[in-house]
Scaffold this active site. Structure first.
Site, short mmCIF file in Angstrom:
data_model
loop_
_atom_site.label_atom_id
_atom_site.label_comp_id
_atom_site.label_asym_id
_atom_site.label_seq_id
_atom_site.Cartn_x
_atom_site.Cartn_y
_atom_site.Cartn_z
N THR A 162 -3.80 6.59 2.22
CA THR A 162 -3.66 5.03 2.27
C THR A 162 -4.68 4.55 2.06
O THR A 162 -4.76 3.44 1.06
CB THR A 162 -3.36 5.00 4.01
OG1 THR A 162 -2.25 5.95 4.21
CG2 THR A 162 -3.12 3.58 4.13
N GLU A 166 -4.77 1.60 -1.10
CA GLU A 166 -5.50 0.35 -0.60
C GLU A 166 -6.59 -0.08 -1.62
O GLU A 166 -6.81 -1.06 -2.20
CB GLU A 166 -5.62 0.05 0.65
CG GLU A 166 -4.39 0.17 1.54
CD GLU A 166 -3.27 -0.47 1.50
OE1 GLU A 166 -3.17 -1.43 0.69
OE2 GLU A 166 -1.83 -0.05 1.76
N ASP A 188 4.02 -3.01 -13.53
CA ASP A 188 2.70 -2.77 -12.96
C ASP A 188 1.62 -3.41 -13.95
O ASP A 188 0.40 -3.45 -13.57
CB ASP A 188 2.29 -1.36 -12.47
CG ASP A 188 2.50 -0.48 -13.49
OD1 ASP A 188 2.58 -0.70 -14.56
OD2 ASP A 188 2.19 0.75 -13.01
N1 ARG Z 1 0.48 -0.57 2.35
C1 ARG Z 1 1.19 0.47 2.37
C2 ARG Z 1 2.01 0.67 3.74
O1 ARG Z 1 1.64 0.21 4.59
C3 ARG Z 1 0.46 1.79 2.15
C4 ARG Z 1 1.10 2.94 1.86
C5 ARG Z 1 0.24 4.05 1.67
N2 ARG Z 1 1.13 5.41 1.53
C6 ARG Z 1 0.68 6.54 1.79
N3 ARG Z 1 1.41 7.57 1.52
N4 ARG Z 1 -0.63 6.68 2.54
O2 ARG Z 1 3.19 1.16 3.82
ZN ZN Z 2 0.36 -1.27 -1.65
CA CA Z 3 3.79 0.51 -16.18
#
Ligand code: ARG
Ligand code: ZN
Ligand code: CA
Length: 256
Positions: A162, A166, A188
């Site tokens: 995560t 981020e 993207d």
């Molecule tokens: N902002 C995303 C959420 O809250 C973070 C996702 C991160 N993914 C992960 N596999 N850790 O869903």
């Molecule tokens: Zn994100």
């Molecule tokens: Ca791309």
């Protein structure tokens, strides 16, 4: 750039007295820094799982992270700030980023990456502020059970990814699917990541074709998708170039 850039990190642990687990221990914090230092250097062991066709795209972003050793006044610190809160949890309104709203004030965001670790509501794992935003709210917020790999970290978000995801946003990376809800219309803004329809979840199997991106399909094992921690293990060269541009532009204060 050949040199590695080291980013000083301050971790604000914002915890409620009634839920002692929120006051995560130093080991859990160090386990997160270790993951970041592997993932941003392509030194993560699971990089070996990148499909053959994309191996040449795997990037060492040449960014490392170190818990701050000096506080904003120059005094010694371990880079960890612990604050007790009266809030049961936080959301994306940035309340955790100010003492006045039950959180912790940031350290100067041109010198430190501020990470806030706390309870978050609504299934949110974390959120980031992109470069160029207000300094008072700059940084990354992470759910205490999705931070690091030990202690309170809970599967399937116990791989420290995560924070990798981020901090990718904090260095200007967009979601790999372009946030267009399956339309295949926007991407993207990174040339070497395939255009893909929507986010992926869980542990997909290769290939997953969308938006006419066959035969290899979505690069769902990219840190900027939404798969489980154990299913994501790469940034691309193009993403690394975008992070470089950020470190030459909006976040140039971190380059000494
Ligand atoms: N902002 C995303 C959420 O809250 C973070 C996702 C991160 N993914 C992960 N596999 N850790 O869903
Ligand atoms: Zn994100
Ligand atoms: Ca791309």
């Amino acid at each position: 750039r050949d040199e590695v850039i080291t980013i000083p990190v301050v971790v604000h642990v914002v915890h409620h007295a009634k839920v002692p687990e929120q006051n995560i221990d130093d080991d859990q914090i160090r386990s997160q820094i270790d993951v970041l230092n592997r993932d941003f250097r392509a030194a993560n062991p699971d990089v070996s799982q990148v499909p053959e066709v994309w191996r040449p795209l795997v990037a060492d972003a040449r960014v490392e992270f170190r818990l701050a050793e000096h506080d904003p006044l120059g005094g010694a610190t371990d880079g960890i700030v612990r604050v007790e809160t009266d809030q049961d949890g936080f959301d994306t309104d940035d309340a955790v980023k100010a003492a006045a709203t039950g959180g912790a004030d940031p350290w100067p965001s041109d010198q430190y990456l501020n990470l806030w670790v706390c309870q978050l509501g609504g299934g949110l794992l974390g959120y980031a502020q992109f470069p160029g935003g207000p300094p008072q709210t700059d940084g990354v917020v992470i759910l205490y059970t999705a931070f690091g790999t030990t202690g309170a970290a809970a599967a399937p978000y116990d791989g420290g990814r995560t924070a990798t995801h981020e901090i990718g946003h904090w260095l200007d990376l967009l979601h790999i699917w372009g946030d267009d809800d399956g339309a295949c219309a926007s991407d993207d803004r990174v040339p070497d990541t395939p255009n893909q329809a929507d986010s992926n979840a869980g542990t997909p199997s290769f290939p997953h074709v969308t938006c006419d991106n066959g035969p290899n399909g979505d690069m769902f094992m990219n840190y900027m998708d939404y798969v489980d921690d154990r299913a994501m293990f790469m940034f691309t060269q193009g993403q690394s170039e975008r992070m470089d541009a950020c470190l030459e532009g909006a976040r140039a204060s971190f380059v000494v």
